[in-house]
Design a protein around this motif. Structure first.
Motif, PDB file in Angstrom:
ATOM      1  N   ARG A 150       2.987   6.343  -3.837  1.00 51.27           N
ATOM      2  CA  ARG A 150       2.359   5.645  -4.959  1.00 51.27           C
ATOM      3  C   ARG A 150       3.271   5.663  -6.186  1.00 51.27           C
ATOM      4  O   ARG A 150       3.439   4.656  -6.865  1.00 51.27           O
ATOM      5  N   ILE A 152      -5.683   6.018   1.717  1.00 52.19           N
ATOM      6  CA  ILE A 152      -4.494   5.454   1.077  1.00 52.19           C
ATOM      7  C   ILE A 152      -4.469   5.864  -0.386  1.00 52.19           C
ATOM      8  O   ILE A 152      -5.502   6.219  -0.960  1.00 52.19           O
ATOM      9  N   THR A 192      -7.116   1.540  -5.197  1.00 46.17           N
ATOM     10  CA  THR A 192      -7.260   1.464  -3.745  1.00 46.17           C
ATOM     11  C   THR A 192      -8.619   0.849  -3.406  1.00 46.17           C
ATOM     12  O   THR A 192      -8.770   0.175  -2.394  1.00 46.17           O
ATOM     13  N   ALA A 224       0.910   5.201   0.987  1.00 45.91           N
ATOM     14  CA  ALA A 224       0.137   6.113   1.839  1.00 45.91           C
ATOM     15  C   ALA A 224      -0.197   7.419   1.116  1.00 45.91           C
ATOM     16  O   ALA A 224      -1.316   7.894   1.173  1.00 45.91           O
ATOM     17  N   ASP A 225       0.778   7.998   0.412  1.00 50.35           N
ATOM     18  CA  ASP A 225       0.485   9.252  -0.271  1.00 50.35           C
ATOM     19  C   ASP A 225       0.922   9.180  -1.739  1.00 50.35           C
ATOM     20  O   ASP A 225       1.383   8.131  -2.215  1.00 50.35           O
ATOM     21  N   ALA A 254       3.635  -1.508   3.476  1.00 50.98           N
ATOM     22  CA  ALA A 254       3.281  -0.163   3.039  1.00 50.98           C
ATOM     23  C   ALA A 254       4.494   0.737   3.003  1.00 50.98           C
ATOM     24  O   ALA A 254       5.487   0.504   3.690  1.00 50.98           O
ATOM     25  N   ARG A 268      -1.926   4.514  10.032  1.00 53.93           N
ATOM     26  CA  ARG A 268      -2.358   5.225   8.824  1.00 53.93           C
ATOM     27  C   ARG A 268      -2.887   4.235   7.781  1.00 53.93           C
ATOM     28  O   ARG A 268      -3.816   4.546   7.030  1.00 53.93           O
ATOM     29  N   ILE A 269      -2.300   3.054   7.736  1.00 52.67           N
ATOM     30  CA  ILE A 269      -2.691   2.047   6.752  1.00 52.67           C
ATOM     31  C   ILE A 269      -3.874   1.210   7.251  1.00 52.67           C
ATOM     32  O   ILE A 269      -4.797   0.889   6.494  1.00 52.67           O
ATOM     33  N   ILE A 277       0.847  -1.197   0.000  1.00 55.46           N
ATOM     34  CA  ILE A 277       0.000   0.000   0.000  1.00 55.46           C
ATOM     35  C   ILE A 277       0.885   1.251   0.000  1.00 55.46           C
ATOM     36  O   ILE A 277       1.884   1.318   0.707  1.00 55.46           O
ATOM     37  N   VAL A 314       4.962   4.647   3.816  1.00 52.00           N
ATOM     38  CA  VAL A 314       4.285   5.796   4.403  1.00 52.00           C
ATOM     39  C   VAL A 314       5.272   6.952   4.418  1.00 52.00           C
ATOM     40  O   VAL A 314       6.211   6.967   5.204  1.00 52.00           O
ATOM     41  N   LEU A 370      -8.614  -1.735   5.625  1.00 52.82           N
ATOM     42  CA  LEU A 370      -7.593  -0.744   5.257  1.00 52.82           C
ATOM     43  C   LEU A 370      -8.166   0.660   5.410  1.00 52.82           C
ATOM     44  O   LEU A 370      -9.353   0.888   5.186  1.00 52.82           O
TER      45      LEU A 370
END
Lengths: 370, 370
Positions: B97, B133, B119, B92-93, B236, B281-282, B90, B238, B129
């Motif tokens: 990505r 995300i 997502t 986060a921002d 993830a 956060r995830i 995943i 982050v 989740l």
């Protein structure tokens, strides 16, 4: 008299010592002595910093007990675990500062010793405090003790003066020409009087208005090369949330203050996160510490946070519900509980303030239930 | 042949089993078997997700070892600790990505199985989740195993087939008509060949270019009433920081990913805080979990994160520096190490890639130092 004390937390053990000193025979019954709230507690002796509004009955108990502490510790090994370093209360933001300033005014009106100081003065006292703090209050009279060392030392005294410990659980208290403790493995223990002092579990034996307030505690070691990050006990309000950091002489640091009335009895991930985040805002160098232990325990709390110390039947007394003040209140709690057990002592305001009668609650009908 | 293996981490134990299977006699020497990095590791078998740029020699080892896993586990109890649930990565921002999308392109160019998904699709796979995300990659072939159960099961096999364990420390390796292990309590152990597989401590016996990369690991229990928060392994990024959440069949959750090259060998307060913050956060429901254990261990890492499996003297071989890939690389590591010890096996690209010769470093002059 032969007195059976159910529960060997700090209150049970301190009362056992008090009863021994007054010439009585005691037996403590607990599957794991000193393993409950005493094991988790940070040990702040903070009658001033712990004051909140609408708890007028609590302060006289706290202040009296704090004054009793040096005598309470006299001659025992845990004396070394008592530190008279002062307490600094820090406000993280402007709203926290306003809250603390108003509280300090209230505290001074009640003749408590505390002083609003500048953040600059606070940082002069504790140079590692964060730069982004908004206010500070100095409380010279709020000290600390290590509850684990204190508990062990008191228990050693009880054993030394002939007291006993039975490591088992009490299933029920019954009455048959005097009280009988029914022990978990089937044995019965006859005593002259029973003191129920096993905190939350007291409800299994005597119905009491006590609830569980869980708290998470983080124990850390301060970095060896930094010569102790703080020497005062530092308490803080961070956006309305309390956090405390209690430094011990051995370089360890105890962090806590969460109050959860949820059903998680273990260590809460959210609790640990909050404590670390809020502590970091006040003392950024906590990042450099090593986490050595996480503990969660329930504090047994009465409806008004004042303990319940009273007789509930002819031969049964209780001392429970000390909320988050059990360590501070141990000296006065032990004295009042011994008075209640022995039918001694007066009927002064302190003794009155801990009576069960203040609640609309009668435990008598349940006092011998299984 | 009688082979002395210094170090009973997963690599030492797996190699002991391999050597036993090939008909040799083994003795593992370790003061506390399976207590090092194996004890901390989350056990992700993630040849695809672990790929990073400029580690071309690592991927063939990882991919081969991942394919060996089912056979590696065949017939042992820890089979149950192997889960072929997939891995979700995943972002986060937006920057995370972009990083993951570029990496996924690189991974696909290397014929790795991975798929950039929306997502929304990720949340369909894992409904708990967080909503905030930014991107997701699905890696069906990246699985997991429980390193503690795996290690114990392999060790049991070694003992069952006649292997021995000596719980002590090796002070030095010397040569006197064959190698001798000087044990801590003064005894000497004569063997035909020595494999040094004690990770960071290998430097005490054989000088190797290995450094300590510390990591903090949080073990939690998912809330019982929530029927497991996730079933896939969730990794993830982050804000550029990695975090992973590995769910076990028993409802526990392993959180990790910090890489510290500092001098704190214990659990880092900052590390724990970062892991909790980024994991939250995830997967916001990590707040509801109970923390059951904190562990910190050093990963022994070589300069290029590829292990060192080679002979360093006539009768001394090494298998060390597995970095954060020790669990995944155990099957191939055990095979290559056994080959090196026995002088068997070929000189293929995998065997070449782990040779010490790739560094400008000669351990020979130090190989028998105290």
């Amino acid at each position: 008299m032969h007195i059976g004390i159910v529960g060997a937390g700090l209150i049970g053990v301190a009362t056992a010592r008090e009863l021994s000193r007054r010439g009585h025979r005691v037996i403590l019954v607990d599957p794991e002595p000193l393993s409950g709230a005493t094991h988790a507690a940070a040990g702040m002796l903070a009658p001033v910093a712990e004051v909140t509004y609408d708890q007028d009955d609590l302060y006289p108990l706290m202040a009296t007990s704090a004054r009793m502490y040096p005598d309470f510790l006299a001659g025992i090994e845990a004396d070394a675990a008592y530190r008279t370093t002062e307490t600094l209360v820090i406000a993280a933001d402007a709203a926290d500062r306003e809250f603390l300033a108003t509280l300090a005014e209230f505290q001074r009106r009640m003749d408590m010793e505390c002083e609003v100081i500048t953040t600059r003065a606070a940082r002069a006292l504790e140079p590692n405090l964060g730069t982004a703090i908004a206010g500070a209050v100095r409380i010279p009279g709020d000290h600390q003790v290590d509850p684990r060392r204190l508990g062990s030392a008191l228990l050693a005294q009880v054993l030394q003066s002939g007291g006993e410990v039975r490591r088992t659980r009490v299933k029920a208290i019954e009455e048959e020409n005097g009280p009988i403790l029914r022990l978990a493995e089937g044995e019965d223990l006859r005593v002259d009087h029973v003191l129920v002092a096993n905190g939350l579990n007291a409800a299994e034996l005597v119905d009491l208005p006590i609830r569980a307030v869980h708290g998470d505690v983080i124990r850390m070691m301060m970095p060896a090369h930094r010569d102790h990050l703080i020497t005062s006990t530092v308490r803080a309000m961070v956006q309305g949330r309390p956090v405390y950091l209690v430094p011990r002489a051995d370089g360890s640091l105890v962090l806590g203050a969460t109050s959860r009335e949820d059903d998680l009895t273990g260590v809460s991930a959210e609790g640990v996160f909050q404590l670390l985040r809020d502590a970091h805002r006040i003392l950024p160098s906590v990042w450099e510490c090593e986490i050595t232990e996480l503990t969660a325990r329930a504090r047994p709390a009465s409806g008004d946070d004042v303990p319940i110390i009273d007789r509930v039947a002819d031969h049964i007394s209780v001392a429970a519900g000390f909320s988050r003040h059990g360590i501070l209140l141990a000296p006065i709690g032990a004295q009042l509980a011994a008075d209640v057990v022995l039918g001694e002592g007066g009927n002064g305001p302190l003794a009155q303030s801990v009576r069960l009668g203040r609640f609309n609650h009668s435990p008598l009908e349940h006092s011998t239930r299984k």
